[in-house]
Write a protein that holds these residues in place. Structure first.
Motif, PDB file in Angstrom:
ATOM      1  N   HIS A  47      -6.450  -2.956  -6.719  1.00  9.31           N
ATOM      2  CA  HIS A  47      -5.595  -3.952  -6.080  1.00  9.31           C
ATOM      3  C   HIS A  47      -6.221  -5.343  -6.108  1.00  9.31           C
ATOM      4  O   HIS A  47      -5.774  -6.231  -5.379  1.00  9.31           O
ATOM      5  CB  HIS A  47      -5.282  -3.534  -4.642  1.00  9.31           C
ATOM      6  N   LEU A  70       3.220  -1.306   4.044  1.00  5.93           N
ATOM      7  CA  LEU A  70       2.631   0.007   3.784  1.00  5.93           C
ATOM      8  C   LEU A  70       3.761   1.030   3.659  1.00  5.93           C
ATOM      9  O   LEU A  70       4.624   1.115   4.532  1.00  5.93           O
ATOM     10  CB  LEU A  70       1.731   0.356   4.967  1.00  5.93           C
ATOM     11  N   SER A 120      -0.162   0.304  -7.728  1.00  5.51           N
ATOM     12  CA  SER A 120      -1.073  -0.841  -7.742  1.00  5.51           C
ATOM     13  C   SER A 120      -0.473  -1.888  -8.694  1.00  5.51           C
ATOM     14  O   SER A 120       0.600  -1.664  -9.251  1.00  5.51           O
ATOM     15  CB  SER A 120      -2.448  -0.387  -8.242  1.00  5.51           C
ATOM     16  N   ALA A 122      -4.531   3.460   1.163  1.00  2.47           N
ATOM     17  CA  ALA A 122      -3.326   2.620   1.190  1.00  2.47           C
ATOM     18  C   ALA A 122      -3.556   1.319   1.958  1.00  2.47           C
ATOM     19  O   ALA A 122      -2.890   0.321   1.688  1.00  2.47           O
ATOM     20  CB  ALA A 122      -2.165   3.397   1.810  1.00  2.47           C
ATOM     21  N   HIS A 132      -6.856  -2.516   0.906  1.00  8.00           N
ATOM     22  CA  HIS A 132      -6.754  -3.873   0.364  1.00  8.00           C
ATOM     23  C   HIS A 132      -5.933  -4.782   1.272  1.00  8.00           C
ATOM     24  O   HIS A 132      -5.519  -5.850   0.863  1.00  8.00           O
ATOM     25  CB  HIS A 132      -6.145  -3.820  -1.036  1.00  8.00           C
ATOM     26  N   PRO A 186      -2.772  -4.520   2.742  1.00  3.79           N
ATOM     27  CA  PRO A 186      -1.421  -4.835   2.246  1.00  3.79           C
ATOM     28  C   PRO A 186      -0.546  -5.391   3.360  1.00  3.79           C
ATOM     29  O   PRO A 186      -0.815  -5.170   4.542  1.00  3.79           O
ATOM     30  CB  PRO A 186      -0.904  -3.468   1.793  1.00  3.79           C
ATOM     31  N   GLY A 233       0.864  -1.178   0.000  1.00  2.00           N
ATOM     32  CA  GLY A 233       0.000   0.000   0.000  1.00  2.00           C
ATOM     33  C   GLY A 233       0.895   1.220   0.000  1.00  2.00           C
ATOM     34  O   GLY A 233       1.977   1.196   0.584  1.00  2.00           O
TER      35      GLY A 233
END
Lengths: 316, 310
Positions: A108, A160, B133, A152, A155, A157, A83
């Motif tokens: 994502h 980060l 992304s 960020a 999803h 991650p 992210g």
């Protein structure tokens, strides 16, 4: 270099040049779990390093790995696990915060239904639940920084990357943002790389730090290891009959087998090798008839570490 | 059952609603193709002003309406005046000639759509977020091209298709199913070729700037300016007629005419006696492919070269 278990990001002798600017020159580091501060003055190479971790650029030489993969070669695969919140105010002003965050979740790889519900969850998590359908352009700077954090993390991650996340925030907002970052790193279990030029905020939330100076890594490791090296005892004295007492006390302590230096006319710094040092210092002070103004055990702060290793372009 | 319902625990008197908020995501993660479509859909929505304040919807919707207006009018005429003495229906253009009525709408829409797709990302530096992304620069550009070409199909395929269907319902269209489907295929082929060419050209200009107004003005200038300059060279100075293949406002429509197997536009003054021959189909196809490829190459080169983090 301090040992870091299962590094999330490693860099070995990484160099990157932008036309006439040497952004990174031989940077070697290992970033482990938890929150890691990426500290350096403006222009030290922090954003370039984040770009390399994202696989947006290829190092001129050296290698960088993220989760054991080369981000340049395995870009999509690596970035799916990352992210990123950029430094600048990049959010489209005429779009609702929820739409922005949902859009990034979909990018994502989250299906639309999941992206919609997680966008709400992420915005609630950063304290914007009630404001989530407002256009980003109508939000305050602090709220926009929170939206950037939400997009960020939406999803989920594993790593980060936060580039100067407290830019433009007042002290209260800044404290809130640092609290959120700490929450994300500790409670949500994400690895966080916090890029900042502010010593105190890195010190406030980071478990580890990588210090960049003109493209070089001048220190890296766990904060506890960096700041606990060589604890010292600082003794501040009053003048005796107009004389500066520090040199005489330092000499007396050295004769007693201690490592002591006069740091100015009235201050002596003594290395704390063992607890017996306290007794030796007490005896020397009593024998010399010194008048003690202050006695302090000091561990190196991040600033000390930085000042000891970095040059003049230091962070604030 | 949704996840929130999962979190409701009702066991005994001490039951309470447990709301843990943000949680780890363990669901499915779709691939890069999903990301490409997500960005394309989002970009198409932006171009049309959807999910944005009303002022952003005015221009795109008005332009689209202008493109459909002649088709609606023609169908209305045929429907309302079916057996007039001069058979008004005979004067109604078929789908192949319809583009002559909406040239301005197509060019205007292309000049407005592509800048909205590319410029804001560069200007706000949101491009950096996109590239963090699973998308890379190529897939990012692919998404944008799909969005721009997709919305251009609204004005290049939709209106002639509406006209065809409308005329067919009034028994004025192609005779028989095979003819009808053949015309549908021609409409799609012509519409896609127009969208590809105008999409490519109108993406190339915004790739050179991050300001929408400059990009729109630049696109219009290039499209209309190339037409004016080539006309002066050919018609005014007597230059070689193939120079007209460099006319961006003319070439895509020439190709569309050839797809409908219609005679192209003349390449000299029409004074009633001298009707000059149109460009050869080979020149039209070659120039169309070349123009599209050059424009796409310029766009790709610019997007690949854009700095996002430094």
């Amino acid at each position: 270099m301090p040992s870091v278990a299962a590094p999330v990001v490693t860099g070995i002798d990484v160099t990157k040049r932008w036309s006439t600017t040497q952004a990174l020159s031989g940077a070697t580091f290992a970033i482990g779990d938890g929150v890691t501060g990426l500290l350096g003055a403006n222009g030290a190479g922090k954003t370039t390093l984040l770009g390399l971790i994202l696989g947006l650029h290829r190092p001129d030489s050296g290698s960088i790995t993220v989760f054991g993969q080369d981000p340049w070669l395995a870009g999509a695969e690596v970035r799916a696990r990352l992210g990123y919140a950029p430094e600048h105010d990049a959010l489209p002003p005429d779009v609702a915060a929820h739409d922005v965050v949902r859009h990034l979740a979909e990018l994502h790889g989250l299906p639309r239904r999941e992206a919609t519900s997680r966008a709400s969850d992420a915005l609630w998590e950063v304290g914007l639940g009630e404001e989530r359908f407002r256009p980003v352009g109508t939000m305050s700077t602090g709220q926009r920084q929170r939206v950037k954090l939400a997009q960020a993390i939406v999803h989920d991650p594993e790593l980060l990357l936060l580039d100067e996340p407290t830019n433009g925030l007042d002290p209260s907002q800044r404290e809130d943002m640092l609290g959120l970052i700490e929450h994300v790193g500790v409670d949500l279990g994400m690895h966080v790389i916090l890029s900042s030029h502010l010593l105190d905020e890195v010190e406030r939330v980071s478990g580890s730090v990588v210090i960049l100076e003109s493209g070089r890594v001048v220190a890296d490791g766990r904060m506890a290891e960096l700041s606990n090296t060589d604890p010292e005892l600082v003794v501040e004295l009053d003048r005796i009959d107009g004389d500066d007492p520090a040199p005489a006390l330092a000499l007396a302590l050295e004769r007693g087998g201690l490592v002591a230096t006069a740091d100015g006319p009235r201050r002596v710094v003594i290395a704390l090798g063992s607890p017996s040092v306290y007794d030796a210092v007490r005896d020397a002070l009593a024998d010399g008839g010194y008048s003690v103004r202050k006695l302090e055990r000091r561990t190196a702060s991040l600033e000390d570490v930085y000042l000891a290793s970095a040059g003049p372009g230091r962070p604030e | 059952m949704s996840r929130r319902e999962d979190d409701v625990v009702a066991a005994d008197d001490r039951a309470q609603i447990y709301e843990p908020g943000y949680r780890p995501y363990r669901g499915v993660r779709l691939g890069v193709s999903h990301s490409v479509w997500a960005l394309a859909r989002h970009t198409a929505e932006r171009i049309m002003g959807l999910k944005r304040p009303a002022r952003y919807k005015v221009l795109p919707f008005v332009t689209v309406a202008i493109a459909y207006l002649p088709a609606v009018a023609f169908i209305g005429i045929v429907a309302l005046v079916p057996n007039s003495p001069r058979r008004l229906a005979d004067l109604i253009p078929g789908p192949g000639h319809y583009y002559g009525f909406i040239t301005a709408a197509i060019i205007l829409f292309a000049a407005l759509a592509a800048p909205e797709a590319l410029c804001p990302d560069k200007r706000s530096r949101f491009l950096g977020v996109y590239l963090s992304s699973p998308l890379n620069r190529s897939t990012y550009l692919l998404s944008k091209a799909i969005a721009v070409i997709g919305v251009l199909l609204l004005v290049t395929v939709g209106p002639p298709l509406l006209l065809l269907v409308g005329l067919a319902l009034q028994n004025e269209g192609p005779h028989g199913f095979v003819d009808f489907m053949g015309t549908v295929a021609q409409i799609f082929a012509a519409g896609v070729s127009l969208s590809l060419m105008f999409g490519a050209v109108s993406l190339a200009i915004p790739s050179l700037t991050d300001r929408r107004a400059f990009a729109s003005a630049g696109s219009l200038l290039l499209i209309l300016g190339s037409g004016a300059i080539t006309s002066v060279i050919v018609f005014g100075l007597g230059g070689p007629k193939n120079v007209l293949a460099l006319s961006i406002n003319r070439l895509p429509f020439e190709l569309a005419l050839r797809i409908f197997t219609l005679r192209g536009l003349p390449t000299g003054p029409q004074d009633g006696f001298v009707a000059s021959a149109p460009l050869s189909t080979g020149v039209v196809v070659g120039a169309s492919v070349g123009l599209t490829l050059v424009a796409a190459a310029v766009t790709w080169w610019r997007v690949v070269g854009t700095e996002v983090t430094r």
